[in-house]
Design a protein around this motif. Structure first.
Motif, PDB file in Angstrom:
ATOM      1  N   ALA A  53       0.469  -0.894   0.113  1.00  0.00           N
ATOM      2  CA  ALA A  53       0.267   0.255  -0.652  1.00  0.00           C
ATOM      3  C   ALA A  53       0.725   1.343   0.044  1.00  0.00           C
ATOM      4  O   ALA A  53       0.525   2.076  -0.501  1.00  0.00           O
ATOM      5  CB  ALA A  53      -0.985   0.203   1.040  1.00  0.00           C
ATOM      6  N   HIS A  57       4.264   5.958  -1.544  1.00  0.00           N
ATOM      7  CA  HIS A  57       5.191   7.067  -0.525  1.00  0.00           C
ATOM      8  C   HIS A  57       6.390   6.417   0.456  1.00  0.00           C
ATOM      9  O   HIS A  57       6.483   7.517   1.153  1.00  0.00           O
ATOM     10  CB  HIS A  57       3.614   6.969   0.939  1.00  0.00           C
ATOM     11  CG  HIS A  57       2.649   7.574   0.074  1.00  0.00           C
ATOM     12  ND1 HIS A  57       2.142   8.280  -0.157  1.00  0.00           N
ATOM     13  CD2 HIS A  57       1.794   6.493  -0.203  1.00  0.00           C
ATOM     14  CE1 HIS A  57       0.961   8.841  -0.521  1.00  0.00           C
ATOM     15  NE2 HIS A  57       0.739   7.852  -0.660  1.00  0.00           N
ATOM     16  N   TRP A 258      -1.176   2.870   7.548  1.00  0.00           N
ATOM     17  CA  TRP A 258      -1.925   3.081   6.043  1.00  0.00           C
ATOM     18  C   TRP A 258      -1.265   4.290   5.000  1.00  0.00           C
ATOM     19  O   TRP A 258      -1.467   5.783   6.782  1.00  0.00           O
ATOM     20  CB  TRP A 258      -3.163   2.711   5.904  1.00  0.00           C
ATOM     21  CG  TRP A 258      -3.666   1.536   6.329  1.00  0.00           C
ATOM     22  CD1 TRP A 258      -4.131   0.885   7.798  1.00  0.00           C
ATOM     23  CD2 TRP A 258      -3.563   0.425   5.805  1.00  0.00           C
ATOM     24  NE1 TRP A 258      -4.398  -0.317   7.943  1.00  0.00           N
ATOM     25  CE2 TRP A 258      -3.445  -0.974   6.296  1.00  0.00           C
ATOM     26  CE3 TRP A 258      -2.828   0.457   4.759  1.00  0.00           C
ATOM     27  CZ2 TRP A 258      -3.927  -2.282   6.231  1.00  0.00           C
ATOM     28  CZ3 TRP A 258      -3.032  -1.377   4.635  1.00  0.00           C
ATOM     29  CH2 TRP A 258      -3.838  -2.071   4.508  1.00  0.00           C
ATOM     30  N   PRO A 259      -0.531   4.208   3.968  1.00  0.00           N
ATOM     31  CA  PRO A 259      -0.456   5.906   3.818  1.00  0.00           C
ATOM     32  C   PRO A 259      -2.302   7.195   3.564  1.00  0.00           C
ATOM     33  O   PRO A 259      -2.767   6.226   3.623  1.00  0.00           O
ATOM     34  CB  PRO A 259      -0.599   5.620   2.515  1.00  0.00           C
ATOM     35  CG  PRO A 259      -0.589   3.821   1.696  1.00  0.00           C
ATOM     36  CD  PRO A 259      -0.785   3.444   3.259  1.00  0.00           C
ATOM     37  N   PRO A 260      -1.615   8.446   4.161  1.00  0.00           N
ATOM     38  CA  PRO A 260      -2.099   9.270   3.890  1.00  0.00           C
ATOM     39  C   PRO A 260      -3.200   9.329   2.249  1.00  0.00           C
ATOM     40  O   PRO A 260      -2.765   9.383   1.899  1.00  0.00           O
ATOM     41  CB  PRO A 260      -1.849  10.926   4.752  1.00  0.00           C
ATOM     42  CG  PRO A 260      -0.333  10.809   4.101  1.00  0.00           C
ATOM     43  CD  PRO A 260      -0.638   8.647   3.815  1.00  0.00           C
ATOM     44  N   ALA A 261      -4.127  10.040   2.290  1.00  0.00           N
ATOM     45  CA  ALA A 261      -4.972  10.241   1.005  1.00  0.00           C
ATOM     46  C   ALA A 261      -3.955  11.537   0.762  1.00  0.00           C
ATOM     47  O   ALA A 261      -3.868  12.623   1.208  1.00  0.00           O
ATOM     48  CB  ALA A 261      -6.616  10.547   1.295  1.00  0.00           C
ATOM     49  N   PHE A 263      -5.255  13.207  -1.745  1.00  0.00           N
ATOM     50  CA  PHE A 263      -5.926  13.749  -2.782  1.00  0.00           C
ATOM     51  C   PHE A 263      -7.898  14.233  -1.318  1.00  0.00           C
ATOM     52  O   PHE A 263      -7.432  13.837  -0.092  1.00  0.00           O
ATOM     53  CB  PHE A 263      -7.339  12.853  -4.004  1.00  0.00           C
ATOM     54  CG  PHE A 263      -7.221  11.331  -2.728  1.00  0.00           C
ATOM     55  CD1 PHE A 263      -9.006  11.438  -2.423  1.00  0.00           C
ATOM     56  CD2 PHE A 263      -7.029  10.045  -2.959  1.00  0.00           C
ATOM     57  CE1 PHE A 263      -8.997   9.975  -1.434  1.00  0.00           C
ATOM     58  CE2 PHE A 263      -6.729   9.141  -2.352  1.00  0.00           C
ATOM     59  CZ  PHE A 263      -7.984   8.853  -1.874  1.00  0.00           C
ATOM     60  N   VAL A 265     -10.773  13.929   0.342  1.00  0.00           N
ATOM     61  CA  VAL A 265     -11.751  12.569   0.851  1.00  0.00           C
ATOM     62  C   VAL A 265     -13.407  12.658   0.421  1.00  0.00           C
ATOM     63  O   VAL A 265     -13.671  12.521   0.263  1.00  0.00           O
ATOM     64  CB  VAL A 265     -11.358  11.943   2.028  1.00  0.00           C
ATOM     65  CG1 VAL A 265     -12.439  10.811   1.960  1.00  0.00           C
ATOM     66  CG2 VAL A 265      -9.869  11.736   2.027  1.00  0.00           C
ATOM     67  N   ARG A 269     -15.564  12.037  -1.874  1.00  0.00           N
ATOM     68  CA  ARG A 269     -16.927  11.721  -1.541  1.00  0.00           C
ATOM     69  C   ARG A 269     -18.342  12.525  -1.827  1.00  0.00           C
ATOM     70  O   ARG A 269     -19.283  11.246  -2.590  1.00  0.00           O
ATOM     71  CB  ARG A 269     -16.818  11.173  -0.412  1.00  0.00           C
ATOM     72  CG  ARG A 269     -17.902  10.225   0.353  1.00  0.00           C
ATOM     73  CD  ARG A 269     -17.452   8.864  -0.227  1.00  0.00           C
ATOM     74  NE  ARG A 269     -18.857   8.038   0.454  1.00  0.00           N
ATOM     75  CZ  ARG A 269     -19.793   8.123   0.421  1.00  0.00           C
ATOM     76  NH1 ARG A 269     -20.063   8.744  -1.055  1.00  0.00           N
ATOM     77  NH2 ARG A 269     -20.640   6.847   0.889  1.00  0.00           N
TER      78      ARG A 269
ATOM     79  N   ASP B 188     -14.275   5.717   2.104  1.00  0.00           N
ATOM     80  CA  ASP B 188     -15.513   5.369   3.891  1.00  0.00           C
ATOM     81  C   ASP B 188     -14.151   5.221   4.814  1.00  0.00           C
ATOM     82  O   ASP B 188     -14.034   5.666   6.097  1.00  0.00           O
ATOM     83  CB  ASP B 188     -16.048   4.673   3.920  1.00  0.00           C
ATOM     84  CG  ASP B 188     -17.275   5.378   3.651  1.00  0.00           C
ATOM     85  OD1 ASP B 188     -17.566   6.655   2.695  1.00  0.00           O
ATOM     86  OD2 ASP B 188     -18.413   5.273   2.668  1.00  0.00           O
ATOM     87  N   ASP B 191      -7.612   2.438   5.887  1.00  0.00           N
ATOM     88  CA  ASP B 191      -7.267   1.549   5.174  1.00  0.00           C
ATOM     89  C   ASP B 191      -7.911   1.167   3.364  1.00  0.00           C
ATOM     90  O   ASP B 191      -6.816   0.493   3.023  1.00  0.00           O
ATOM     91  CB  ASP B 191      -7.321   0.421   6.110  1.00  0.00           C
ATOM     92  CG  ASP B 191      -8.501  -0.343   6.169  1.00  0.00           C
ATOM     93  OD1 ASP B 191      -9.279   0.370   5.147  1.00  0.00           O
ATOM     94  OD2 ASP B 191      -8.527  -1.382   6.345  1.00  0.00           O
ATOM     95  N   TYR B 193      -7.591   3.774   1.645  1.00  0.00           N
ATOM     96  CA  TYR B 193      -7.798   5.158   0.422  1.00  0.00           C
ATOM     97  C   TYR B 193      -7.061   4.452  -0.547  1.00  0.00           C
ATOM     98  O   TYR B 193      -6.711   5.361  -1.993  1.00  0.00           O
ATOM     99  CB  TYR B 193      -6.884   5.945   1.381  1.00  0.00           C
ATOM    100  CG  TYR B 193      -7.812   7.485   2.517  1.00  0.00           C
ATOM    101  CD1 TYR B 193      -9.546   6.746   2.025  1.00  0.00           C
ATOM    102  CD2 TYR B 193      -7.534   7.319   3.379  1.00  0.00           C
ATOM    103  CE1 TYR B 193      -9.768   7.153   3.573  1.00  0.00           C
ATOM    104  CE2 TYR B 193      -8.380   8.686   4.305  1.00  0.00           C
ATOM    105  CZ  TYR B 193      -9.498   8.506   4.356  1.00  0.00           C
ATOM    106  OH  TYR B 193     -10.456   9.125   5.074  1.00  0.00           O
ATOM    107  N   TRP B 194      -5.766   3.994  -0.363  1.00  0.00           N
ATOM    108  CA  TRP B 194      -4.922   3.230  -1.147  1.00  0.00           C
ATOM    109  C   TRP B 194      -5.004   2.938  -2.271  1.00  0.00           C
ATOM    110  O   TRP B 194      -4.259   2.852  -3.231  1.00  0.00           O
ATOM    111  CB  TRP B 194      -3.014   3.431  -0.545  1.00  0.00           C
ATOM    112  CG  TRP B 194      -3.689   1.278   0.081  1.00  0.00           C
ATOM    113  CD1 TRP B 194      -4.619   1.028   0.727  1.00  0.00           C
ATOM    114  CD2 TRP B 194      -3.293   0.095  -0.832  1.00  0.00           C
ATOM    115  NE1 TRP B 194      -4.584  -0.097   0.561  1.00  0.00           N
ATOM    116  CE2 TRP B 194      -4.162  -1.076  -0.100  1.00  0.00           C
ATOM    117  CE3 TRP B 194      -2.796   0.184  -2.609  1.00  0.00           C
ATOM    118  CZ2 TRP B 194      -3.749  -1.795  -0.194  1.00  0.00           C
ATOM    119  CZ3 TRP B 194      -3.122  -1.286  -2.990  1.00  0.00           C
ATOM    120  CH2 TRP B 194      -3.228  -1.966  -1.603  1.00  0.00           C
ATOM    121  N   LYS B 195      -6.192   2.410  -2.306  1.00  0.00           N
ATOM    122  CA  LYS B 195      -6.658   2.385  -3.356  1.00  0.00           C
ATOM    123  C   LYS B 195      -7.458   3.170  -4.275  1.00  0.00           C
ATOM    124  O   LYS B 195      -7.933   2.573  -5.383  1.00  0.00           O
ATOM    125  CB  LYS B 195      -7.648   0.813  -2.843  1.00  0.00           C
ATOM    126  CG  LYS B 195      -7.036  -0.330  -2.465  1.00  0.00           C
ATOM    127  CD  LYS B 195      -7.668  -1.358  -2.522  1.00  0.00           C
ATOM    128  CE  LYS B 195      -6.672  -2.801  -1.834  1.00  0.00           C
ATOM    129  NZ  LYS B 195      -8.142  -3.467  -1.227  1.00  0.00           N
TER     130      LYS B 195
END
Lengths: 273, 273
Positions: A53, A57, A258-261, A263, A265, A269, B188, B191, B193-195
């Motif tokens: 993932a 990054h 987990w990497p941060p967004a 973009f 969010v 959404r 949402d 974990d 976001y990376w996708k």
């Protein structure tokens, strides 16, 4: 004490002192070992997904080097340990007898090309160590060149580690008797003939030379940044459990989240509807 | 009727008529599907080992091509279906946006390089079909070139099949609503976001164009030697089971046996002692 601490090669290491039948750090039997392996899979799987993932990054990666005498169980490690994680994130390379093109380059040329990229677990099924193992035993290069290679390997691994690759070098250690039994099985079962090669017996005849070459290779290249682990492997279940733990440790050492967004969010959404 | 017979694209195929919620050839629910997938693994595993064991004796291979709209579940197929077999025998390649070097060649150049070797299962995560899918929808090449590609693909696959590669082309077919739900989940859950990639929404806005491009690509390239299978994929468990069955069928069609010994078994057995 962890598997890593028990199996890591330290000063004064002597391969001949490692009992291939032992199961350091684990009390149970085969069934317990299989259960412990299965119990560890969710964490290994999750850590591998975290590594993957973070590809964009975090440039880091893990390299598992597998070395062993024939029949010691590299294939089983690939199948049962490496096979437990998502194959998208794994790059396995089996190093065979070098091609003429490979021989025309320095021995590390072909190795460099197979290093794992960011976010990947690389697995070497044999490796550059063959160039100081069979290379030494079969005198495939002159003694000065073999001698040079130990230092070249240390420098190479230092550079690879500095670029963000955690290196885990494992030697699966079986006894000569165990190898005989496993070769016999390959000759007794028609569904195993394909794993046998007459050259295996010629190599086996040089058992002591290979053990000496391993001793030397390990003591000359066991460093802080690229440690060796010698894993008793007469019990396949133990070797699998140990390598799984070492791989899990290596991934844990990256301490990834987990990497941060990258973009907005909420905006995405809202746009999704 | 087998999954293959039910899912294989035939004359008059219309993608719009395939219900992404359906589970052709399977009566059960998610739990039954997972059980059926697990029940099939030993055979899949054995067939893959047979393929691998015959590497030196039989040049054949299997190529699984996975195409789908975003979120349709390619990753899950790689993890849960392809991940069920020995990773040593599998070559997965994910085709991304072409590099400048790749663009300087014909679109099939980079594909040719990733074909599976003898004894291997190759898996394409996306493929040369992108060149007539996003290529068409985004007008990345002029219409005559896109038109040329359908024929070029048919010829290419014909040649690959003639060289001994069994080609299985799968499109995982989800509904637009299902894609929205799956993208929402990625937005949402931190974990996940990376996708997610903001570009995903731009592609989603072109849903109908992509469906039309798939319809055209499939009808122009579904051949006897390289058939297309369109797999309803709103139920992930069904898609996994179906691809697993298709892969198993492909391997079965090779009718392989354990290769004979190419050495004198008795002599080797005696020499081993």
């Amino acid at each position: 004490m962890s598997f890593a601490e028990r199996l890591r090669v330290g000063p004064g290491f002597r391969l001949a002192d490692v009992d291939p039948d032992s199961t350091p750090g684990f009390d149970g039997d085969r069934k317990d070992g299989a259960a412990a392996l299965a119990a560890g899979e969710p964490e290994l799987d999750r850590l591998q997904e975290l590594l993957f993932a973070n590809t964009e990054h975090d440039p880091r990666s893990v390299l598992l080097v597998l070395q062993a005498m024939d029949t010691a169980g590299k294939g089983g490690i690939l199948r049962h340990v490496v096979g437990a994680v998502d194959p998208q994130g794994v790059h396995i390379h089996a190093f065979k007898k070098p091609t003429p093109e490979e021989l025309a380059h320095d021995f590390l040329w072909r190795v460099e090309r197979e290093l794992p990229g960011p976010g990947r677990i690389g697995v070497f099924d044999r490796s550059h160590y063959e160039d100081v193992l069979i290379g030494r035993v079969r005198q495939l290069a002159d003694p000065a060149e073999i001698e040079r290679r130990y230092g070249a390997i240390v420098d190479f691994e230092e550079r690879v580690a500095a670029s963000g690759t955690v290196i885990v070098k494992c030697m699966l250690h079986i006894s000569s008797d165990e190898q005989r039994d496993r070769l016999a099985e390959r000759l007794d079962r028609p569904d195993k003939y394909w794993k046998f090669n007459p050259g295996d017996l010629a190599e086996r005849a040089l058992w002591d030379d290979y053990q000496a070459a391993y001793q030397l290779a390990i003591e000359r290249t066991a460093t802080e940044t690229a440690p060796w682990y010698v894993i008793p492997a007469n019990h396949k279940w133990y070797a699998r459990l140990a390598v799984s733990e070492l791989l899990t440790d290596a991934l844990r050492s990256l301490r990834q989240e987990w990497p941060p967004a990258d973009f907005d969010v909420a905006a995405q959404r809202a746009a999704l509807g």
